[in-house]
Design a protein around this motif. Structure first.
Motif, PDB file in Angstrom:
ATOM      1  N   MET A 141      24.343  44.191  59.774  1.00 39.69           N
ATOM      2  CA  MET A 141      25.087  42.962  59.459  1.00 39.69           C
ATOM      3  C   MET A 141      24.004  42.561  58.504  1.00 39.69           C
ATOM      4  O   MET A 141      22.282  42.756  58.780  1.00 39.69           O
ATOM      5  N   THR A 142      24.387  42.305  57.885  1.00 39.23           N
ATOM      6  CA  THR A 142      23.932  41.584  56.095  1.00 39.23           C
ATOM      7  C   THR A 142      23.607  40.010  56.587  1.00 39.23           C
ATOM      8  O   THR A 142      24.344  39.418  56.617  1.00 39.23           O
ATOM      9  N   THR A 143      22.414  39.532  55.778  1.00 39.22           N
ATOM     10  CA  THR A 143      22.232  38.044  55.532  1.00 39.22           C
ATOM     11  C   THR A 143      22.481  37.590  54.408  1.00 39.22           C
ATOM     12  O   THR A 143      21.630  38.083  54.084  1.00 39.22           O
ATOM     13  N   LEU A 144      22.131  36.253  54.399  1.00 38.82           N
ATOM     14  CA  LEU A 144      21.899  36.227  52.826  1.00 38.82           C
ATOM     15  C   LEU A 144      20.575  35.834  52.796  1.00 38.82           C
ATOM     16  O   LEU A 144      19.756  35.343  53.416  1.00 38.82           O
ATOM     17  N   ASP A 145      20.093  36.590  51.958  1.00 36.24           N
ATOM     18  CA  ASP A 145      18.466  36.626  51.052  1.00 36.24           C
ATOM     19  C   ASP A 145      18.222  34.974  51.078  1.00 36.24           C
ATOM     20  O   ASP A 145      18.381  34.711  49.981  1.00 36.24           O
ATOM     21  N   ARG A 146      17.683  34.563  51.991  1.00 36.38           N
ATOM     22  CA  ARG A 146      16.907  32.846  51.543  1.00 36.38           C
ATOM     23  C   ARG A 146      16.074  32.511  50.401  1.00 36.38           C
ATOM     24  O   ARG A 146      15.938  31.159  50.024  1.00 36.38           O
ATOM     25  N   SER A 147      15.618  33.628  49.640  1.00 34.78           N
ATOM     26  CA  SER A 147      15.214  33.561  48.807  1.00 34.78           C
ATOM     27  C   SER A 147      15.557  32.977  47.237  1.00 34.78           C
ATOM     28  O   SER A 147      15.132  32.601  46.256  1.00 34.78           O
ATOM     29  N   THR A 148      17.040  33.873  47.089  1.00 36.01           N
ATOM     30  CA  THR A 148      17.397  33.545  45.838  1.00 36.01           C
ATOM     31  C   THR A 148      18.057  32.085  46.228  1.00 36.01           C
ATOM     32  O   THR A 148      18.552  31.399  46.978  1.00 36.01           O
ATOM     33  N   PRO A 149      18.910  31.941  44.850  1.00 36.36           N
ATOM     34  CA  PRO A 149      18.987  30.669  44.519  1.00 36.36           C
ATOM     35  C   PRO A 149      19.903  29.805  44.981  1.00 36.36           C
ATOM     36  O   PRO A 149      21.112  29.091  45.754  1.00 36.36           O
ATOM     37  N   ASP A 150      20.584  31.173  45.508  1.00 36.30           N
ATOM     38  CA  ASP A 150      22.445  30.771  46.130  1.00 36.30           C
ATOM     39  C   ASP A 150      21.943  30.553  47.252  1.00 36.30           C
ATOM     40  O   ASP A 150      23.125  29.496  48.593  1.00 36.30           O
ATOM     41  N   ALA A 151      20.984  31.212  48.490  1.00 27.70           N
ATOM     42  CA  ALA A 151      20.259  29.760  49.218  1.00 27.70           C
ATOM     43  C   ALA A 151      20.219  28.991  49.980  1.00 27.70           C
ATOM     44  O   ALA A 151      20.347  27.858  50.574  1.00 27.70           O
ATOM     45  N   ARG A 152      20.141  28.157  48.349  1.00 29.38           N
ATOM     46  CA  ARG A 152      20.715  26.475  49.028  1.00 29.38           C
ATOM     47  C   ARG A 152      21.866  26.509  48.734  1.00 29.38           C
ATOM     48  O   ARG A 152      21.711  24.895  49.492  1.00 29.38           O
ATOM     49  N   ASP A 153      22.890  27.505  49.114  1.00 26.23           N
ATOM     50  CA  ASP A 153      23.996  26.677  49.974  1.00 26.23           C
ATOM     51  C   ASP A 153      23.946  26.877  51.119  1.00 26.23           C
ATOM     52  O   ASP A 153      23.953  28.379  51.556  1.00 26.23           O
ATOM     53  N   VAL A 154      23.656  25.632  51.747  1.00 23.45           N
ATOM     54  CA  VAL A 154      23.350  26.219  52.921  1.00 23.45           C
ATOM     55  C   VAL A 154      24.844  26.610  53.976  1.00 23.45           C
ATOM     56  O   VAL A 154      24.291  27.090  55.371  1.00 23.45           O
ATOM     57  N   SER A 155      25.724  26.136  54.044  1.00 21.06           N
ATOM     58  CA  SER A 155      27.411  26.939  54.834  1.00 21.06           C
ATOM     59  C   SER A 155      26.733  28.722  54.024  1.00 21.06           C
ATOM     60  O   SER A 155      28.190  29.219  55.176  1.00 21.06           O
ATOM     61  N   LEU A 156      26.072  29.233  53.163  1.00 17.90           N
ATOM     62  CA  LEU A 156      26.385  30.943  52.915  1.00 17.90           C
ATOM     63  C   LEU A 156      24.913  31.215  54.233  1.00 17.90           C
ATOM     64  O   LEU A 156      25.305  32.498  54.185  1.00 17.90           O
ATOM     65  N   VAL A 157      24.268  30.410  54.095  1.00 20.76           N
ATOM     66  CA  VAL A 157      22.829  31.294  55.354  1.00 20.76           C
ATOM     67  C   VAL A 157      23.865  31.424  56.542  1.00 20.76           C
ATOM     68  O   VAL A 157      24.455  30.731  57.314  1.00 20.76           O
ATOM     69  N   THR A 158      23.337  32.818  57.276  1.00 19.06           N
ATOM     70  CA  THR A 158      23.114  33.392  58.519  1.00 19.06           C
ATOM     71  C   THR A 158      22.149  34.104  58.632  1.00 19.06           C
ATOM     72  O   THR A 158      21.565  34.345  58.348  1.00 19.06           O
ATOM     73  N   TYR A 159      22.185  33.971  60.322  1.00 28.26           N
ATOM     74  CA  TYR A 159      21.259  34.233  60.963  1.00 28.26           C
ATOM     75  C   TYR A 159      21.414  35.430  61.925  1.00 28.26           C
ATOM     76  O   TYR A 159      22.793  35.203  62.792  1.00 28.26           O
ATOM     77  N   THR A 160      21.460  36.221  62.037  1.00 26.67           N
ATOM     78  CA  THR A 160      21.721  37.375  63.688  1.00 26.67           C
ATOM     79  C   THR A 160      20.845  36.670  64.171  1.00 26.67           C
ATOM     80  O   THR A 160      19.907  36.271  64.531  1.00 26.67           O
ATOM     81  N   ILE A 161      20.779  37.369  65.637  1.00 23.29           N
ATOM     82  CA  ILE A 161      20.491  36.819  67.197  1.00 23.29           C
ATOM     83  C   ILE A 161      18.928  37.753  66.827  1.00 23.29           C
ATOM     84  O   ILE A 161      17.981  36.567  67.869  1.00 23.29           O
ATOM     85  N   THR A 162      19.045  38.390  66.878  1.00 20.84           N
ATOM     86  CA  THR A 162      17.230  38.888  66.419  1.00 20.84           C
ATOM     87  C   THR A 162      16.545  37.919  65.124  1.00 20.84           C
ATOM     88  O   THR A 162      15.050  37.438  66.135  1.00 20.84           O
ATOM     89  N   GLU A 163      16.797  37.602  64.531  1.00 21.92           N
ATOM     90  CA  GLU A 163      16.739  37.385  63.639  1.00 21.92           C
ATOM     91  C   GLU A 163      16.309  35.530  64.379  1.00 21.92           C
ATOM     92  O   GLU A 163      14.758  35.361  64.082  1.00 21.92           O
ATOM     93  N   LEU A 164      16.543  34.740  64.993  1.00 21.07           N
ATOM     94  CA  LEU A 164      16.718  33.906  65.401  1.00 21.07           C
ATOM     95  C   LEU A 164      15.340  34.129  66.918  1.00 21.07           C
ATOM     96  O   LEU A 164      14.845  32.817  66.939  1.00 21.07           O
ATOM     97  N   ALA A 165      15.682  35.100  67.472  1.00 19.58           N
ATOM     98  CA  ALA A 165      15.271  35.114  69.005  1.00 19.58           C
ATOM     99  C   ALA A 165      13.069  35.569  68.350  1.00 19.58           C
ATOM    100  O   ALA A 165      12.818  34.616  68.944  1.00 19.58           O
ATOM    101  N   GLN A 166      12.894  35.541  67.330  1.00 19.63           N
ATOM    102  CA  GLN A 166      11.982  36.142  66.587  1.00 19.63           C
ATOM    103  C   GLN A 166      11.550  34.714  66.047  1.00 19.63           C
ATOM    104  O   GLN A 166      10.025  34.584  66.143  1.00 19.63           O
ATOM    105  N   GLU A 167      12.233  33.844  65.480  1.00 17.42           N
ATOM    106  CA  GLU A 167      11.933  32.778  64.725  1.00 17.42           C
ATOM    107  C   GLU A 167      11.205  32.228  65.738  1.00 17.42           C
ATOM    108  O   GLU A 167      10.272  31.664  65.602  1.00 17.42           O
ATOM    109  N   PHE A 168      11.767  31.938  66.872  1.00 17.48           N
ATOM    110  CA  PHE A 168      11.885  30.898  68.396  1.00 17.48           C
ATOM    111  C   PHE A 168      11.018  31.429  69.188  1.00 17.48           C
ATOM    112  O   PHE A 168      10.428  31.259  70.397  1.00 17.48           O
ATOM    113  N   ASP A 169      10.691  32.980  68.502  1.00 19.15           N
ATOM    114  CA  ASP A 169       9.945  33.948  70.204  1.00 19.15           C
ATOM    115  C   ASP A 169      10.256  33.567  71.616  1.00 19.15           C
ATOM    116  O   ASP A 169       9.980  32.580  72.261  1.00 19.15           O
TER     117      ASP A 169
END
Length: 146
Positions: free
Chosen positions: A1-29
């Motif tokens: 699955m591809t998530t929106l690159d949060r560094s792009t200008p479009d990342a300001r549109d919160v409705s477009l930002v998604t996370y994978t389970i792996t990303e959340l698991a890593q972020e919150f340890d």
């Protein structure tokens, strides 16, 4: 699955930002299994992209609040109630009063536990003093801890 690159200008549109389970698991340890458990408890409701879970900014926020509640020692039921109230359109004063009631209950429990610990520590000290006195009477010294 591809998530929106949060560094792009479009990342300001919160409705477009998604996370994978792996990303959340890593972020919150935490483990993906823990995240799935929170889903089972109704705290998170990710969308699906085929077999993959797709987490939104809302899900990330709910996970963050859940973990914060766990650190405070709240039960998952209390956390769910608070997180659900946070998202409901109901009166803010009602939500804050409910939150304060939960916190007061938790504070009372912790204060009782603290008092129990103080009593137990005083009893341990009395036993230690008695044992040291008996050793002194017998002409022996305290053995070093292992």
């Amino acid at each position: 699955m591809t998530t929106l690159d949060r560094s792009t200008p479009d990342a300001r549109d919160v409705s477009l930002v998604t996370y994978t389970i792996t990303e959340l698991a890593q972020e919150f340890d935490i483990t993906p299994r823990a995240i799935r458990f929170y889903e089972d408890m109704g705290l998170l409701t990710p969308a699906r992209d085929g077999r993959n879970r797709v987490y939104t900014v809302r899900d990330r926020t709910r996970l963050k609040l859940t973990l914060r509640g766990k650190r405070l020692g709240l039960s998952l039921q209390e956390i769910k109630q608070l997180v659900d109230m946070y998202e409901s359109p109901s009166d803010t004063a009602q939500q804050l009063n409910a939150f304060l009631a939960i916190l007061q209950t938790h504070r009372d429990q912790l204060e009782q536990q603290l008092e129990d610990i103080r009593i137990t520590l005083a009893e341990i000290q009395q036993h230690e003093e008695r044992a040291l006195g008996l050793l002194a009477e017998a002409g022996q010294t305290r053995m070093p801890p292992r």
